[in-house]
Design a protein around this motif. Structure first.
Motif, PDB file in Angstrom:
ATOM      1  N   LEU A   1       0.836  -1.203   0.000  1.00  0.00           N
ATOM      2  CA  LEU A   1       0.000   0.000   0.000  1.00  0.00           C
ATOM      3  C   LEU A   1       0.874   1.258   0.000  1.00  0.00           C
ATOM      4  O   LEU A   1       0.526   2.263  -0.633  1.00  0.00           O
TER       5      LEU A   1
ATOM      6  N   SER B   1       0.673   4.233  -2.560  1.00  0.00           N
ATOM      7  CA  SER B   1       0.453   5.606  -2.082  1.00  0.00           C
ATOM      8  C   SER B   1       1.437   6.577  -2.722  1.00  0.00           C
ATOM      9  O   SER B   1       1.086   7.726  -3.014  1.00  0.00           O
TER      10      SER B   1
ATOM     11  N   HIS C   1       3.156   4.584   7.025  1.00  0.00           N
ATOM     12  CA  HIS C   1       2.816   3.170   6.808  1.00  0.00           C
ATOM     13  C   HIS C   1       3.713   2.328   7.724  1.00  0.00           C
ATOM     14  O   HIS C   1       4.711   1.769   7.298  1.00  0.00           O
TER      15      HIS C   1
ATOM     16  N   SER D   1      -1.870   4.783   7.860  1.00  0.00           N
ATOM     17  CA  SER D   1      -2.647   3.622   7.421  1.00  0.00           C
ATOM     18  C   SER D   1      -2.226   2.435   8.271  1.00  0.00           C
ATOM     19  O   SER D   1      -1.032   2.222   8.499  1.00  0.00           O
TER      20      SER D   1
ATOM     21  N   LEU E   1      -8.580  -2.362   0.307  1.00  0.00           N
ATOM     22  CA  LEU E   1      -7.464  -2.648  -0.599  1.00  0.00           C
ATOM     23  C   LEU E   1      -7.985  -3.332  -1.855  1.00  0.00           C
ATOM     24  O   LEU E   1      -7.649  -4.463  -2.170  1.00  0.00           O
TER      25      LEU E   1
ATOM     26  N   ALA F   1      -8.975   2.207  -1.048  1.00  0.00           N
ATOM     27  CA  ALA F   1      -7.868   2.960  -0.441  1.00  0.00           C
ATOM     28  C   ALA F   1      -7.418   4.084  -1.371  1.00  0.00           C
ATOM     29  O   ALA F   1      -7.124   5.199  -0.926  1.00  0.00           O
TER      30      ALA F   1
END
Length: 554
Positions: free
Chosen positions: A182, A186, A252, A276, A328, A517
């Motif tokens: 992720l 991002s 993260h 997150s 996700l 997301a």
């Protein structure tokens, strides 16, 4: 040698950036070693004119001076760093062996007797930690007072010289994992939103994701994990924000970036902070607990599951727009047809997959016990099984060892971490996910979309994607029995696969109705950018009105 020299030059550029940012007006003398130093590194000390013999070890490769000239009135700093060689980094990625060899003698004895019993023992320890978690660890938010009096701005206007707005994204490390995946996404979404991106890493480790960073000149990876002492992170982040016009941080699972939050709040209150989180750990609550403790310093919590939403609400009383759910899911595939479940009652061939990092959390040893029983059952009942295991990590060597011990090497095919997982799942009937802990496993989305049935331990938020018929116990012994029973029902019981398929489809549709997301994070990035642009626009319009007014006839 020329390759090493090019690599060292790249690393020196990294070191220069970190210390020229941290100490822009201070003389800095940086001493560097190759692979190994006799001093603790990285370290920062006050400048001293004396040196010890350990400085001149054979691995010493030189020093670098940055900043103004040192004078008695302007003492400098001394920095010690070790540059890891590409060979050292590669060794971290291929770390193998059998991890239990370093465990206590009793554990090794149990493991020699039965690996699944050793897994059961670890489960009992985890279950006990989970029960005692609320008593042993803090579940309250740190206070964040704005003060009684009006606080003065603690830092002058940024010295960024009009640079375009930027975001600082913190990653735990650069190895494969849901949070890291992720994080990489991002980075791309932030670039797409028009932000420059700085990435800091909290911990050294395998670097399988390094090659997946977007190739974009607006992205800069800062090797704080290699070259910056943890104690200096807050000061570095503060200087970086001022120097690079950072308006947003996104965490993260990067603990040093959490630790920097008080400095950011006090010195750069305009910066928007979000994080997150994915999974509540049994031992100490993991990153969601850390995040909740820092909640008063964070503007937005992004979570990937309804289970985590409840965690923040019940444990930390976080409500409203501060808590955002973003699944996700690839929203470009929203509404796309999910492949029909492939497995049918009566078929005599069955392909079973296991996909995950070879670490304790994914429990590859439990997966092997399931595989062993399935193969034995298949031999007695005329079902030809094929097994595929994808992943790398500390347990890879252990898995290879057990394949030989269980005589499964001829039916289990091992694949590296970079394998095309969607293609593999597209040829598989069943996915085994016997994890000891999960957030909401991304591979389950991929399996259902590919027509594969995931059989998962009932942990974390797995019940949000898997119907109850395919959820198995957390306990390893029971998980093995349950998983084998589910496979047998799928292969023998008419209508059971169709029931499972209906449950999977209903859950996928419910998940796809939630925002992704990408959607929630893209909106947060663009809102922060728009707020800054509006703030910059306001003085220009005010100045324009004053100018117009001054020109108006009396």
């Amino acid at each position: 040698m020329s390759q090493d020299r090019d690599y060292i030059d790249q690393e020196i550029t990294q070191i220069r950036f970190i210390y020229e940012t941290l100490y822009p007006e201070t003389p800095v003398e940086t001493h560097m070693w190759w692979e190994k130093a006799k001093l603790p590194t990285p370290a920062v000390q006050p400048q001293d004119m004396s040196y010890g013999a350990e400085m001149m070890a054979l691995t010493y490769i030189g020093n670098l001076r940055t900043g103004p000239q040192e004078t008695p009135a302007l003492p400098g700093k001394r920095v010690f760093v070790t540059i890891p060689s590409p060979r050292q980094v590669a060794v971290r990625e291929s770390a193998g062996g059998v991890p239990w060899h370093k465990r206590p003698r009793k554990y090794r004895a149990i493991h020699a007797l039965s690996p699944i019993l050793a897994e059961q023992m670890k489960y009992q320890i985890e279950a006990r930690r989970w029960r005692k978690l609320p008593a042993r660890h803090k579940f309250s938010r740190l206070a964040c007072s704005r003060g009684i009096f009006e606080t003065q701005k603690m830092t002058p206007e940024g010295r960024h010289g009009g640079k375009d707005p930027a975001i600082l994204i913190g990653l735990h490390w650069l190895d494969v994992g849901g949070a890291e995946s992720l994080g990489i996404d991002s980075i791309q979404w932030a670039l797409d939103a028009g932000l420059r991106v700085f990435v800091m890493v909290g911990q050294e480790g395998p670097e399988r994701l390094l090659a997946k960073l977007p190739d974009d000149p607006r992205l800069q990876l800062i090797r704080t994990d290699r070259y910056l002492p943890r104690s200096q992170t807050s000061a570095f982040v503060s200087q970086l924000i001022a120097q690079e016009n950072i308006i947003l941080t996104h965490n993260h699972h990067c603990v040093p970036l959490y630790d920097a939050l008080p400095t950011i709040k006090l010195r750069h209150p305009h910066v928007v902070n979000l994080d997150s989180t994915h999974i509540v750990e049994y031992a100490d609550g993991g990153y969601p607990r850390i995040s909740g403790v820092w909640s008063n310093y964070i503007d937005h919590h992004h979570v990937i599951s309804g289970d985590l939403e409840r965690f923040y609400k019940e444990r930390f009383r976080v409500y409203g727009s501060k808590l955002v759910l973003g699944r996700l899911l690839d929203d470009s595939r929203r509404g796309a047809e999910v492949a029909p479940v492939r497995i049918k009652a009566g078929q005599t061939r069955c392909r079973v997959a296991f996909v995950g990092r070879m670490v304790h959390q994914k429990r590859p040893v439990v997966a092997l016990s399931i595989i062993r029983r399935l193969r034995a059952w298949g031999k007695r009942n005329g079902v030809d099984f094929r097994f595929d295991m994808v992943g790398e990590g500390p347990y890879r060597g252990a898995v290879e060892h057990l394949l030989t011990r269980y005589r499964l090497a001829d039916v289990v095919h091992l694949h590296p971490a970079g394998t095309d997982v969607p293609a593999l799942l597209g040829d598989s009937d069943i996915l085994l996910v016997p994890s000891s802990n999960e957030g909401l496993a991304l591979v389950c989305y991929e399996a259902i979309e590919a027509g594969c049935v995931p059989i998962c331990s009932e942990v974390g938020a797995q019940a949000e994607i898997c119907p109850p018929e395919t959820l198995v116990a957390w306990s390893p012994l029971q998980a093995v029995r349950d998983s084998v029973a589910v496979v047998q029902r799928l292969l023998r019981e008419e209508g059971f696969a169709e029931t499972v398929e209906a449950g999977q489809r209903a859950r996928m549709q419910a998940l796809q109705a939630d925002p992704s997301a990408r959607e929630v994070l893209d909106r947060l990035y663009r809102d922060a950018l728009a707020a800054v642009e509006a703030e910059q626009q306001l003085p220009k319009e005010t100045a324009k009105r004053r100018k117009t007014k001054s020109k108006a006839p009396a």
